[in-house]
Design a protein around this motif. Structure first.
Motif, PDB file in Angstrom:
ATOM      1  N   THR A  23       0.847  -1.191   0.000  1.00 24.12           N
ATOM      2  CA  THR A  23       0.000   0.000   0.000  1.00 24.12           C
ATOM      3  C   THR A  23       0.880   1.238   0.000  1.00 24.12           C
ATOM      4  O   THR A  23       1.926   1.280   0.647  1.00 24.12           O
ATOM      5  CB  THR A  23      -0.934   0.025   1.217  1.00 24.12           C
ATOM      6  N   GLU A  24       0.443   2.228  -0.697  1.00 23.67           N
ATOM      7  CA  GLU A  24       1.211   3.462  -0.832  1.00 23.67           C
ATOM      8  C   GLU A  24       0.654   4.489   0.156  1.00 23.67           C
ATOM      9  O   GLU A  24      -0.540   4.755   0.194  1.00 23.67           O
ATOM     10  CB  GLU A  24       1.072   3.989  -2.253  1.00 23.67           C
ATOM     11  N   THR A  25       1.510   5.051   0.951  1.00 22.25           N
ATOM     12  CA  THR A  25       1.083   6.081   1.906  1.00 22.25           C
ATOM     13  C   THR A  25       1.553   7.432   1.397  1.00 22.25           C
ATOM     14  O   THR A  25       2.669   7.583   0.900  1.00 22.25           O
ATOM     15  CB  THR A  25       1.679   5.824   3.308  1.00 22.25           C
ATOM     16  N   GLU A  26       0.676   8.413   1.553  1.00 24.50           N
ATOM     17  CA  GLU A  26       1.045   9.778   1.154  1.00 24.50           C
ATOM     18  C   GLU A  26       1.742  10.471   2.315  1.00 24.50           C
ATOM     19  O   GLU A  26       1.231  10.512   3.425  1.00 24.50           O
ATOM     20  CB  GLU A  26      -0.201  10.579   0.780  1.00 24.50           C
ATOM     21  N   ALA A  27       2.881  11.008   2.051  1.00 27.79           N
ATOM     22  CA  ALA A  27       3.614  11.752   3.065  1.00 27.79           C
ATOM     23  C   ALA A  27       3.274  13.231   2.905  1.00 27.79           C
ATOM     24  O   ALA A  27       3.560  13.833   1.880  1.00 27.79           O
ATOM     25  CB  ALA A  27       5.111  11.532   2.917  1.00 27.79           C
ATOM     26  N   LEU A  28       2.645  13.793   3.905  1.00 29.30           N
ATOM     27  CA  LEU A  28       2.285  15.207   3.876  1.00 29.30           C
ATOM     28  C   LEU A  28       3.421  16.021   4.475  1.00 29.30           C
ATOM     29  O   LEU A  28       3.807  15.816   5.622  1.00 29.30           O
ATOM     30  CB  LEU A  28       1.006  15.463   4.662  1.00 29.30           C
TER      31      LEU A  28
END
Length: 186
Positions: A23-28
Motif C-alpha cells: 500500500t502506498e502512503t502519502e507523506a504530507l
C-alpha cells in the motif's frame, strides 16, 4: 480436470484480492513557520485617537502607556487654569473701565487711570486667547500622541536589527573615533 478447476479458482481469487503489503502512503509535508506572528490590527491607531478625542488620556490607557496620562492632564489643566485666570482678570479690568465711564470708581483698581485699564484689558484678553489656543493645541497633541503611539506599537523592534554606538581607534592618528554600527542578525 479437477486440477484445472482448482488452479483456475486459485488464480481467480488471487487476482481479485488486494495486496496489503504494497500500500502506498502519502507523506504530507507541512512547513512550519519559525517567525512569531503579530496580528496587526489596522484600526488600532484610529481607535486610540477616537478614545483620546472622547476623553483625554483614554487613548494612552488604550495603548497601555499609563505614565503619559498625568502629563496629558497636567498640560490641559495648566492651560485651562491660565485661561480661566486671564479671563477673570480681563473681566475685572473691563468692568472697572465700564464703571469708570459711567462715573463710578471701584476700590480694587482705583489707582489705575483709563489708559492703564485699557492696556490691562488688551493684555489679559490676548493672554486669554493664547491660553485657549494652547489648550486646543494640547488637546490635539493628546490625540496625535495616542494615534502615533498605537501605530508604532505594531512595528518589530527586536534585537535582530539594531543600531549601536561604537568606539574604535584610528589606525593612523591613534585617536578614538565614534561611530554607529548597523547590525542585522539572520
Amino acid at each position: 480436470m479437477h486440477k484445472i478447476i482448482f488452479i483456475g479458482l486459485f488464480l481467480f481469487i488471487a487476482g481479485n484480492s488486494t495486496a496489503v503489503a504494497q500500500t502506498e502512503t502519502e507523506a504530507l509535508l507541512v512547513a512550519t513557520d519559525t517567525l512569531k506572528s503579530n496580528d496587526i490590527d489596522p484600526l488600532t491607531p484610529a481607535k486610540a485617537a477616537f478614545y483620546s478625542a472622547v476623553l483625554p488620556g483614554l487613548g494612552q490607557a488604550y495603548n497601555k502607556k499609563y505614565w503619559k496620562i498625568p502629563l496629558v492632564y497636567g498640560a490641559l489643566g495648566t492651560s485651562i487654569y491660565f485661561y480661566i485666570d486671564n479671563n477673570r482678570k480681563y473681566q475685572q479690568y473691563r468692568d472697572a473701565y465700564k464703571s469708570r465711564l459711567e462715573g463710578y470708581i471701584t476700590d480694587d483698581l482705583a489707582f489705575l487711570d483709563n489708559n492703564r485699564l485699557i492696556a490691562g484689558q488688551k493684555f489679559y484678553q490676548r493672554n486669554r486667547d493664547l491660553s485657549a489656543l494652547v489648550t486646543l493645541a494640547f488637546y490635539a497633541l493628546n490625540i496625535l500622541d495616542a494615534n502615533v503611539d498605537a501605530a508604532l506599537i505594531q512595528f518589530n523592534v527586536d534585537e535582530n536589527l539594531s543600531v549601536r554606538p561604537v568606539l574604535y581607534p584610528n589606525d593612523v592618528t591613534l585617536k578614538t573615533n565614534v561611530g554607529l554600527t548597523f547590525n542585522y542578525t539572520f
